[in-house]
Design an enzyme around this catalytic site. Structure first.
Site, short mmCIF file in Angstrom:
data_model
loop_
_atom_site.label_atom_id
_atom_site.label_comp_id
_atom_site.label_asym_id
_atom_site.label_seq_id
_atom_site.Cartn_x
_atom_site.Cartn_y
_atom_site.Cartn_z
N ASP A 177 0.83 -1.20 0.00
CA ASP A 177 0.00 0.00 0.00
C ASP A 177 0.87 1.26 0.00
O ASP A 177 1.73 1.43 0.85
CB ASP A 177 -0.89 -0.03 1.24
CG ASP A 177 -2.13 0.82 1.11
OD1 ASP A 177 -2.02 1.95 0.62
OD2 ASP A 177 -3.21 0.35 1.52
N THR A 197 -7.01 3.57 -1.95
CA THR A 197 -6.76 2.17 -1.62
C THR A 197 -7.76 1.23 -2.27
O THR A 197 -7.38 0.22 -2.86
CB THR A 197 -6.80 1.99 -0.09
OG1 THR A 197 -5.81 2.83 0.49
CG2 THR A 197 -6.53 0.55 0.31
N ASN A 200 -12.72 5.17 -2.10
CA ASN A 200 -12.88 4.47 -0.82
C ASN A 200 -14.29 4.63 -0.28
O ASN A 200 -14.85 3.71 0.32
CB ASN A 200 -11.88 5.01 0.21
CG ASN A 200 -10.47 4.55 -0.04
OD1 ASN A 200 -10.22 3.62 -0.80
ND2 ASN A 200 -9.51 5.21 0.62
N ASP A 251 -9.39 -4.20 5.54
CA ASP A 251 -10.49 -5.02 5.04
C ASP A 251 -10.72 -4.80 3.55
O ASP A 251 -10.99 -5.75 2.81
CB ASP A 251 -11.76 -4.78 5.84
CG ASP A 251 -12.18 -3.32 5.95
OD1 ASP A 251 -11.82 -2.51 5.08
OD2 ASP A 251 -12.89 -2.99 6.92
N ARG A 252 -10.58 -3.56 3.08
CA ARG A 252 -10.84 -3.30 1.67
C ARG A 252 -9.80 -3.96 0.76
O ARG A 252 -10.13 -4.33 -0.36
CB ARG A 252 -10.94 -1.81 1.39
CG ARG A 252 -9.80 -0.92 1.87
CD ARG A 252 -10.21 0.54 1.74
NE ARG A 252 -9.20 1.50 2.18
CZ ARG A 252 -9.12 1.98 3.42
NH1 ARG A 252 -9.97 1.56 4.35
NH2 ARG A 252 -8.20 2.88 3.74
N ASP A 285 1.61 2.53 3.76
CA ASP A 285 0.60 3.59 3.62
C ASP A 285 0.46 4.38 4.91
O ASP A 285 0.42 5.62 4.89
CB ASP A 285 -0.74 2.97 3.24
CG ASP A 285 -1.80 4.01 2.96
OD1 ASP A 285 -1.64 4.76 1.99
OD2 ASP A 285 -2.79 4.07 3.71
N ASP A 333 -1.28 -0.25 -4.72
CA ASP A 333 -2.60 0.26 -5.05
C ASP A 333 -2.57 1.72 -5.50
O ASP A 333 -3.52 2.20 -6.12
CB ASP A 333 -3.53 0.10 -3.85
CG ASP A 333 -2.96 0.71 -2.57
OD1 ASP A 333 -1.76 1.03 -2.53
OD2 ASP A 333 -3.73 0.87 -1.60
N HIS A 378 -2.40 10.97 -0.73
CA HIS A 378 -2.41 10.55 -2.14
C HIS A 378 -3.83 10.71 -2.65
O HIS A 378 -4.66 11.34 -2.01
CB HIS A 378 -1.96 9.08 -2.25
CG HIS A 378 -2.75 8.16 -1.36
ND1 HIS A 378 -3.98 7.66 -1.70
CD2 HIS A 378 -2.50 7.70 -0.11
CE1 HIS A 378 -4.44 6.91 -0.71
NE2 HIS A 378 -3.57 6.91 0.27
#
Length: 552
Positions: free
Chosen positions: A47, A86, A107, A169-170, A296, A341, A485
């Site tokens: 990430d 993400t 997101n 989770d995503r 991230d 990502d 980002h």
């Protein structure tokens, strides 16, 4: 508080094989090339690992990232769409599709018909679950509109297993798809799975170790070597960053998450699940997707150019190296794909000191709530008028009468376009009318990038693009982040794409490719047919000679 644990000690304690230590396997470079499809596909998303970071630190990698750097290297990969966040980014990696097809435009997006006050829909939730809110939700894949590679593998051969392990989770949802055998993610306190899935010994072991790590706190890690040269204190939004070494107070889960220890735990869990399920040892090819998330959190919390990011990447290199060594020792025939990502932008305070004087923070007046308030006053309209954030998708209150909505859209576009920090503001009609993008992603216009992120049901009524190097975190904001980002610009779009398999002839191709190319490339490697036109990406030939790993 205790000193840092070495990655090797943490991994060994969490995923030690039953019956004793694993003995080193053959050196990857000396082993013969296996024939046929690999038995295990490992797909890793780091990430916020931009192409800029990869190129900056590549010469120092000696572990897992070093190994992959001697494989099939595409240093100029692209998350080619506009909304470089993400969820959209992870949705491209194993579907082969851009957000316009996956439906994952951000997101979060606004659904003004949603039965919740803030109208926000999270990309990996089931908002129809009883009692669900945008803060307390049921994790779900319901918003992903297309299958993943793991889904297709299991449809083609039910003996294939698909597993996702991630720090978010995503990431687990978007890489795991609709029908994985299992998936695990960090919920802010512990690693969990979907409801009804029992914990495994590996998960219990990792969670116990993590709980002990968090409870005991951590003394600072010595800053040495190349990371010492990146050490310089910077003041940003009332915080000092740039000279940290990941010390944390007992019980501080947020500091644990923004440290190399988080990725070590994620990889340890992935290694333990691999062992428990014997992935790569069955009659069909298996898939293990891993989302390592600490880079991230480090990027947001400390920026991309300080000692913190340097230490994070050096630690990740070691952790991945130990993971690959473990697979070698188990004599698994595996192939790896690694990407990110999205990229990231360093904090403007440091950028201004380092030859980028135009770097700045966004004007708070650009926030959709503030802008909507100003437009409501200008036009004499009631209500919030606009929903959204400082940039990206912006929605106009659909409760307004049609004539007033049209006036509000026109006024919003005029106000955004007149602002000196805004590069572009377009209506949804202008974006929808654009053809789907094609050709090298670095040559796409801004409109084409927006079109790759556009979904008629979920995208906003207009889209706002900030000028390059404008950080959409305002001065003195209440956010704990100092850098971020999500922009349309290449520092957020460009990511490395790396492939490795034992015995393959390495090569480097500097021309641009896309993350949507990863899925069809892996499908070609394992001989999984894809219907023509079924994905946005294309198969990349991983054979450096006259042969090909793609369908003929």
């Amino acid at each position: 508080m205790k000193p840092p644990i070495l990655a090797a000690a943490l991994l060994a304690s969490l995923v030690a094989a039953p019956g004793g230590a694993v003995q080193p396997g053959p050196a990857p470079a000396s082993a013969p090339a296996p024939s046929g499809p690999p038995k295990l596909l490992i797909v890793i998303s780091v990430d916020q690992f931009s192409a800029d970071l990869y190129n900056e630190y590549r010469q120092y990698f000696t572990g897992g990232l070093g190994r992959l750097s001697h494989g099939m290297v595409f240093p100029m990969g692209f998350q080619s769409h506009a909304a470089t966040e993400t969820c959209p980014g992870h949705s491209t990696i194993l579907t082969g599709d851009r957000p316009a097809r996956t439906g994952i435009v951000a997101n979060e997006w606004i659904d003004q018909g949603a039965a919740r006050d803030d109208k926000k829909i999270y990309c990996a939730e089931d908002e129809t679950a009883p009692g669900s809110t945008s803060d307390h939700y049921t994790v779900s894949d319901r918003h992903l509109r297309v299958p993943t590679l793991g889904d297709l593998m299991r449809r083609a051969d039910p003996r294939s297993r698909s597993v996702a392990v991630a720090g978010k989770d995503r990431a687990a949802i978007m890489m795991g798809g609709h029908d994985p055998n299992t998936r695990w993610w960090w919920d802010g306190r512990t690693f969990v799975a979907r409801a009804g899935v029992a914990a495994t010994p590996a998960m219990d072991s990792v969670n116990r170790m993590v709980a002990e790590e968090i409870a005991s706190g951590r003394t600072a890690t010595p800053i040495t070597g190349i990371c010492e040269s990146r050490r310089r204190a910077i003041q940003a939004n009332g915080r000092t960053v740039g000279d940290g070494a990941f010390a944390r107070a007992p019980g501080d889960r947020s500091a644990f998450r923004a440290s190399p220890d988080f990725d070590r735990a994620i990889v340890a869990l992935a290694a333990g699940v691999r062992d428990e399920m014997h992935l790569g040892e069955g009659p069909a090819t298996d898939l293990l997707a891993i989302g390592v998330s600490a880079t991230d959190y480090v990027g947001h919390g400390f920026g991309t150019q300080g000692s913190e990011m340097c230490m994070q990447l050096m630690a990740l290199d070691r952790t991945l190296g130990e993971f690959f060594d473990r697979l070698d020792a188990a004599h698994i025939d595996y192939a790896v794909a690694l990407t990110a990502d999205h990229g990231g932008l360093d904090l403007p305070e440091r950028a201004r000191d380092e030859a980028i004087p135009e770097a700045q923070r966004a004007d708070p007046a650009l926030n959709a709530t503030a802008m909507g308030r100003a437009i409501a006053q200008q036009l004499g309209l009631p209500g919030p008028v606009l929903f959204g954030d400082t940039f990206g998708d912006v929605w106009v209150d659909r409760a307004l009468p049609p004539a007033d909505r049209a006036r509000a859209i026109a006024a919003a576009l005029a106000a955004y376009r007149a602002h000196p920090q805004v590069a572009l503001a377009l209506s949804r009609d202008e974006i929808a009318a654009a053809p789907a993008p094609a050709g090298p992603p670095e040559s796409w216009s801004l409109l084409q990038r927006l079109r790759a992120s556009y979904d008629p049901e979920r995208s906003g009524d207009l889209y706002v693009v900030l000028k390059p190097r404008v950080t959409p975190i305002s001065e003195n904001s209440r956010s704990s982040a100092v850098a971020t980002h999500g922009s349309i610009w290449d520092y957020d779009r460009r990511v490395p794409i790396l492939f490795w398999r034992r015995g393959m002839t390495p090569f480097e191709q500097p021309m641009s490719v896309e993350t949507v190319d990863i899925m069809p490339t892996l499908a070609g490697l394992i001989g999984l047919p894809l219907a023509p036109g079924s994905v946005d990406g294309r198969c990349l030939d991983l054979d450096a000679g006259p042969g090909t790993t793609c369908p003929q």
